[in-house]
Design a protein around this motif. Structure first.
Motif, PDB file in Angstrom:
ATOM      1  N   PRO A  63      28.619 -37.881 -28.683  1.00 60.23           N
ATOM      2  CA  PRO A  63      28.147 -36.503 -28.862  1.00 60.23           C
ATOM      3  C   PRO A  63      29.123 -35.512 -28.229  1.00 60.23           C
ATOM      4  CG  PRO A  63      26.458 -37.887 -27.817  1.00 60.23           C
ATOM      5  CD  PRO A  63      27.710 -38.688 -27.865  1.00 60.23           C
ATOM      6  N   ASP A  65      28.681 -32.879 -26.594  1.00 56.52           N
ATOM      7  CA  ASP A  65      28.344 -32.476 -25.233  1.00 56.52           C
ATOM      8  C   ASP A  65      28.776 -33.516 -24.207  1.00 56.52           C
ATOM      9  OD1 ASP A  65      27.424 -30.020 -25.845  1.00 56.52           O
ATOM     10  OD2 ASP A  65      25.306 -30.399 -25.411  1.00 56.52           O
ATOM     11  N   MET A  66      28.813 -34.779 -24.629  1.00 51.81           N
ATOM     12  CA  MET A  66      29.258 -35.827 -23.707  1.00 51.81           C
ATOM     13  C   MET A  66      30.750 -35.677 -23.415  1.00 51.81           C
ATOM     14  SD  MET A  66      28.668 -39.923 -24.040  1.00 51.81           S
ATOM     15  CE  MET A  66      26.896 -40.005 -23.869  1.00 51.81           C
ATOM     16  N   TYR A  68      32.374 -32.816 -23.617  1.00 46.32           N
ATOM     17  CA  TYR A  68      32.508 -31.605 -22.811  1.00 46.32           C
ATOM     18  C   TYR A  68      32.162 -31.876 -21.356  1.00 46.32           C
ATOM     19  CZ  TYR A  68      32.942 -28.651 -26.981  1.00 46.32           C
ATOM     20  OH  TYR A  68      33.371 -28.059 -28.146  1.00 46.32           O
ATOM     21  N   GLU A  71      35.022 -33.428 -19.683  1.00 46.56           N
ATOM     22  CA  GLU A  71      36.085 -32.455 -19.417  1.00 46.56           C
ATOM     23  C   GLU A  71      35.714 -31.550 -18.258  1.00 46.56           C
ATOM     24  OE1 GLU A  71      37.682 -30.113 -22.691  1.00 46.56           O
ATOM     25  OE2 GLU A  71      37.095 -31.734 -24.055  1.00 46.56           O
ATOM     26  N   ASN A  72      34.424 -31.133 -18.265  1.00 44.95           N
ATOM     27  CA  ASN A  72      33.953 -30.217 -17.230  1.00 44.95           C
ATOM     28  C   ASN A  72      34.061 -30.863 -15.844  1.00 44.95           C
ATOM     29  OD1 ASN A  72      30.940 -28.891 -16.009  1.00 44.95           O
ATOM     30  ND2 ASN A  72      32.732 -27.662 -16.491  1.00 44.95           N
ATOM     31  N   PHE A  73      33.847 -32.159 -15.777  1.00 41.74           N
ATOM     32  CA  PHE A  73      33.962 -32.899 -14.513  1.00 41.74           C
ATOM     33  C   PHE A  73      35.409 -33.256 -14.190  1.00 41.74           C
ATOM     34  CE2 PHE A  73      29.473 -34.995 -14.703  1.00 41.74           C
ATOM     35  CZ  PHE A  73      28.909 -33.807 -14.284  1.00 41.74           C
ATOM     36  N   ARG A  83      34.391 -44.949 -17.404  1.00 43.79           N
ATOM     37  CA  ARG A  83      33.044 -44.396 -17.277  1.00 43.79           C
ATOM     38  C   ARG A  83      32.494 -43.836 -18.587  1.00 43.79           C
ATOM     39  NH1 ARG A  83      32.695 -46.744 -13.023  1.00 43.79           N
ATOM     40  NH2 ARG A  83      32.930 -45.820 -10.962  1.00 43.79           N
ATOM     41  N   THR A 175      21.922 -41.950 -26.525  1.00 41.15           N
ATOM     42  CA  THR A 175      20.702 -41.390 -27.128  1.00 41.15           C
ATOM     43  C   THR A 175      20.724 -39.879 -27.042  1.00 41.15           C
ATOM     44  OG1 THR A 175      19.693 -41.976 -25.038  1.00 41.15           O
ATOM     45  CG2 THR A 175      19.070 -43.285 -26.950  1.00 41.15           C
TER      46      THR A 175
ATOM     47  N   ARG B  61      30.672 -22.364 -23.017  1.00 43.59           N
ATOM     48  CA  ARG B  61      31.794 -23.305 -23.105  1.00 43.59           C
ATOM     49  C   ARG B  61      33.126 -22.588 -22.944  1.00 43.59           C
ATOM     50  NH1 ARG B  61      28.900 -25.907 -27.260  1.00 43.59           N
ATOM     51  NH2 ARG B  61      30.124 -24.842 -28.851  1.00 43.59           N
ATOM     52  N   ALA B  64      33.602 -21.800 -19.308  1.00 41.04           N
ATOM     53  CA  ALA B  64      33.940 -22.999 -18.539  1.00 41.04           C
ATOM     54  C   ALA B  64      35.320 -23.540 -18.902  1.00 41.04           C
ATOM     55  CB  ALA B  64      32.884 -24.082 -18.764  1.00 41.04           C
ATOM     56  N   LEU B  66      36.153 -24.935 -21.714  1.00 46.28           N
ATOM     57  CA  LEU B  66      36.091 -26.098 -22.597  1.00 46.28           C
ATOM     58  C   LEU B  66      36.509 -25.724 -24.011  1.00 46.28           C
ATOM     59  CD1 LEU B  66      32.733 -27.571 -21.302  1.00 46.28           C
ATOM     60  CD2 LEU B  66      35.033 -28.324 -20.746  1.00 46.28           C
ATOM     61  N   GLU B  67      36.461 -24.420 -24.291  1.00 48.24           N
ATOM     62  CA  GLU B  67      36.970 -23.937 -25.565  1.00 48.24           C
ATOM     63  C   GLU B  67      37.788 -22.694 -25.274  1.00 48.24           C
ATOM     64  OE1 GLU B  67      34.377 -23.314 -28.972  1.00 48.24           O
ATOM     65  OE2 GLU B  67      33.266 -25.101 -28.320  1.00 48.24           O
ATOM     66  N   ILE B  88      33.796 -24.240 -11.943  1.00 48.01           N
ATOM     67  CA  ILE B  88      32.774 -23.836 -12.904  1.00 48.01           C
ATOM     68  C   ILE B  88      32.126 -25.105 -13.429  1.00 48.01           C
ATOM     69  CG2 ILE B  88      32.245 -22.641 -15.046  1.00 48.01           C
ATOM     70  CD1 ILE B  88      34.655 -20.903 -14.630  1.00 48.01           C
ATOM     71  N   ALA B  89      30.862 -25.290 -13.055  1.00 44.59           N
ATOM     72  CA  ALA B  89      30.157 -26.486 -13.512  1.00 44.59           C
ATOM     73  C   ALA B  89      29.209 -26.088 -14.618  1.00 44.59           C
ATOM     74  CB  ALA B  89      29.389 -27.111 -12.360  1.00 44.59           C
ATOM     75  N   MET B  90      29.090 -26.936 -15.575  1.00 49.51           N
ATOM     76  CA  MET B  90      28.229 -26.616 -16.699  1.00 49.51           C
ATOM     77  C   MET B  90      27.260 -27.764 -16.936  1.00 49.51           C
ATOM     78  SD  MET B  90      29.276 -25.240 -20.392  1.00 49.51           S
ATOM     79  CE  MET B  90      28.091 -25.135 -21.707  1.00 49.51           C
ATOM     80  N   PHE B  92      24.674 -29.247 -19.692  1.00 49.19           N
ATOM     81  CA  PHE B  92      24.546 -29.110 -21.139  1.00 49.19           C
ATOM     82  C   PHE B  92      23.110 -29.253 -21.603  1.00 49.19           C
ATOM     83  CE2 PHE B  92      28.796 -30.270 -20.140  1.00 49.19           C
ATOM     84  CZ  PHE B  92      29.536 -29.448 -20.953  1.00 49.19           C
ATOM     85  N   GLN B  93      22.831 -28.613 -22.741  1.00 49.68           N
ATOM     86  CA  GLN B  93      21.471 -28.581 -23.256  1.00 49.68           C
ATOM     87  C   GLN B  93      21.031 -29.931 -23.810  1.00 49.68           C
ATOM     88  OE1 GLN B  93      20.859 -26.167 -26.783  1.00 49.68           O
ATOM     89  NE2 GLN B  93      19.021 -25.350 -25.849  1.00 49.68           N
ATOM     90  N   SER B  94      21.870 -30.486 -24.676  1.00 50.61           N
ATOM     91  CA  SER B  94      21.426 -31.683 -25.391  1.00 50.61           C
ATOM     92  C   SER B  94      21.808 -32.960 -24.666  1.00 50.61           C
ATOM     93  CB  SER B  94      22.029 -31.704 -26.791  1.00 50.61           C
ATOM     94  OG  SER B  94      23.428 -31.835 -26.697  1.00 50.61           O
ATOM     95  N   PHE B  95      22.473 -32.829 -23.531  1.00 51.39           N
ATOM     96  CA  PHE B  95      22.998 -34.023 -22.894  1.00 51.39           C
ATOM     97  C   PHE B  95      22.994 -33.824 -21.391  1.00 51.39           C
ATOM     98  CE2 PHE B  95      26.754 -35.755 -20.842  1.00 51.39           C
ATOM     99  CZ  PHE B  95      26.472 -37.093 -20.984  1.00 51.39           C
ATOM    100  N   LEU B  97      22.760 -36.814 -18.948  1.00 49.56           N
ATOM    101  CA  LEU B  97      23.260 -37.938 -18.158  1.00 49.56           C
ATOM    102  C   LEU B  97      24.028 -38.919 -19.035  1.00 49.56           C
ATOM    103  CD1 LEU B  97      19.947 -38.713 -16.290  1.00 49.56           C
ATOM    104  CD2 LEU B  97      22.006 -37.872 -15.192  1.00 49.56           C
ATOM    105  N   PHE B  98      24.951 -39.619 -18.413  1.00 52.05           N
ATOM    106  CA  PHE B  98      25.543 -40.769 -19.091  1.00 52.05           C
ATOM    107  C   PHE B  98      24.550 -41.913 -18.958  1.00 52.05           C
ATOM    108  CE2 PHE B  98      29.184 -38.167 -17.964  1.00 52.05           C
ATOM    109  CZ  PHE B  98      29.881 -38.155 -19.154  1.00 52.05           C
ATOM    110  N   ASN B 106      26.081 -41.034 -11.914  1.00 52.53           N
ATOM    111  CA  ASN B 106      26.227 -39.807 -12.690  1.00 52.53           C
ATOM    112  C   ASN B 106      26.661 -38.644 -11.807  1.00 52.53           C
ATOM    113  OD1 ASN B 106      25.494 -39.469 -15.672  1.00 52.53           O
ATOM    114  ND2 ASN B 106      24.007 -40.983 -14.997  1.00 52.53           N
TER     115      ASN B 106
END
Lengths: 175, 177
Positions: A63, A65-66, A68, A71-73, A83, A175, B61, B64, B66-67, B88-90, B92-95, B97-98, B106
């Motif tokens: 996905p 967002d995963m 992103y 990258e954000n981290f 990871r 998921t 994004r 942050a 990312l774009e 800058i930590a973001m 996300f809405q749809s995600f 945790l790994f 995590n």
């Protein structure tokens, strides 16, 4: 990703393995190599594309967002593989490996006996057993060989691939 | 004005005339952000409201790093943001945790990427997890997802994590503060 664009993968998979028979056979003959080992690449080459395709599908299923979040981290290099990328792709790799392993058993019938002109190389194995039996028109041996191979595939699937697949699905599903 | 007061008034984040557009498959230009200006100073909590699809996440994004914006500029602490910005930590809405990592893993991931020593990562992560009332042992390797959500702590996890993380939260922080 652009290098591994799916169409290129399909293009590579369409490459007929027979074309490299002369190269492999003459190298084995000239180098006096052990056919039991060096005929294996023929067996494996034709089927590893399943793994590549599945890994491509897996990589594109990550996905956005995963990505992103990674990258954000500032997750980069080996840590990114360890990871994020490898765990994400793992279930897809296993799916490909199951298909490839089944296909490779199949391919062993044609690659354990490699012929090019007068040169005939034979490896010791179930594939060459079936191949010889069909050449000789020996119906019983052919049946025995094919049944044993089918058993191998089923037993390996049950005892090895299924548990691996179940674990991959359980732990690494996105998921 | 003394240096401290000046630092307090200086914007943390300065978004100037940011535009962002995407090329649609049919070749048309889809403008998502048009001339957006935003200034964020220390201590401010700003809510960004808008209909779904109005470009909130695109703006976040872009902030942050990312774009990259198609036009305008984002400045963080006076420096232009040209890639994933540090500090800058973001979320996300749809995600959130790994799924293959434990809560602790995590949380640690961000520190791991900055090559912090193991003991330091552990204690800082545990402190942060404690702060939001989560149990670091959740999602330990070997736990089946089917079992998640059955135990009491298992039920707390999605609720808490979602409560904190499902909304857009942009944490802008100076390192060390």
């Amino acid at each position: 990703m652009t290098f591994f664009a799916p169409f290129r993968g399909i293009f590579l998979a369409a490459f007929p393995v027979n074309l490299i028979y002369p190269i492999v056979v003459s190298s084995i003959v000239l180098g006096r190599l052990n056919p039991d080992i060096w005929l294996s690449p023929l067996m494996i080459l034709g089927t590893q594309w399943y793994i590549l395709f599945n890994v491509i599908v897996g990589a594109s299923a990550i996905p956005p967002d995963m990505r992103y979040a990674g990258e954000n981290f500032h997750v980069r290099g080996w840590l990114w593989w360890k990871r994020i990328a490898l765990p994400a792709v793992f279930p897809f790799y296993v799916t490909g490996a199951i298909t490839a392993s089944g296909g490779s058993w199949n391919a062993s019938v044609v690659s354990e006996v490699a012929e090019w002109g007068q040169q005939r190389l034979t490896a010791t194995g179930l594939g060459s057993y079936i191949s010889h039996a069909t050449d000789a028109g020996d119906f019983r041996r052919t049946v025995v060989g094919v049944v044993v191979m089918a058993l191998f595939v089923v037993v390996l699937n049950r005892l090895f691939w299924r548990p691996v697949f179940a674990r991959a699905e359980r732990k690494f599903r996105m998921t | 004005m003394n240096a401290n007061a000046q630092a307090l008034l200086a914007p943390l984040l300065d978004v100037q005339g940011v535009c962002k557009s995407f090329r649609k498959p049919d070749g048309d230009e889809l403008v998502v952000l048009e001339n957006v200006n935003l200034t964020l100073r220390p201590g401010e909590i700003v809510g960004l409201l808008g209909r779904s699809g109005s470009g909130k996440s695109t703006l976040l994004r872009t902030i942050a790093g990312l774009e990259l914006p198609s036009g305008g500029a984002v400045n963080y602490l006076g420096q232009p943001v040209v890639g994933p910005a540090e500090g800058i930590a973001m979320v996300f809405q749809s995600f959130a945790l790994f799924p293959w990592l434990t809560v602790l893993e995590n949380v640690k991931l961000g520190l791991e990427a900055l090559r912090h020593p193991e003991a330091d990562m552990r204690s800082r992560s545990l402190k942060a997890i404690d702060l939001i009332g989560l149990d670091a042992r959740l999602l330990v390797p070997g736990e089946r997802p089917a079992d998640r959500g059955r135990s009491r702590t298992g039920q707390q996890r999605p609720a808490t994590v979602n409560g904190i993380m499902r909304q857009y939260v942009l944490l802008v922080s100076r390192s060390g503060s």
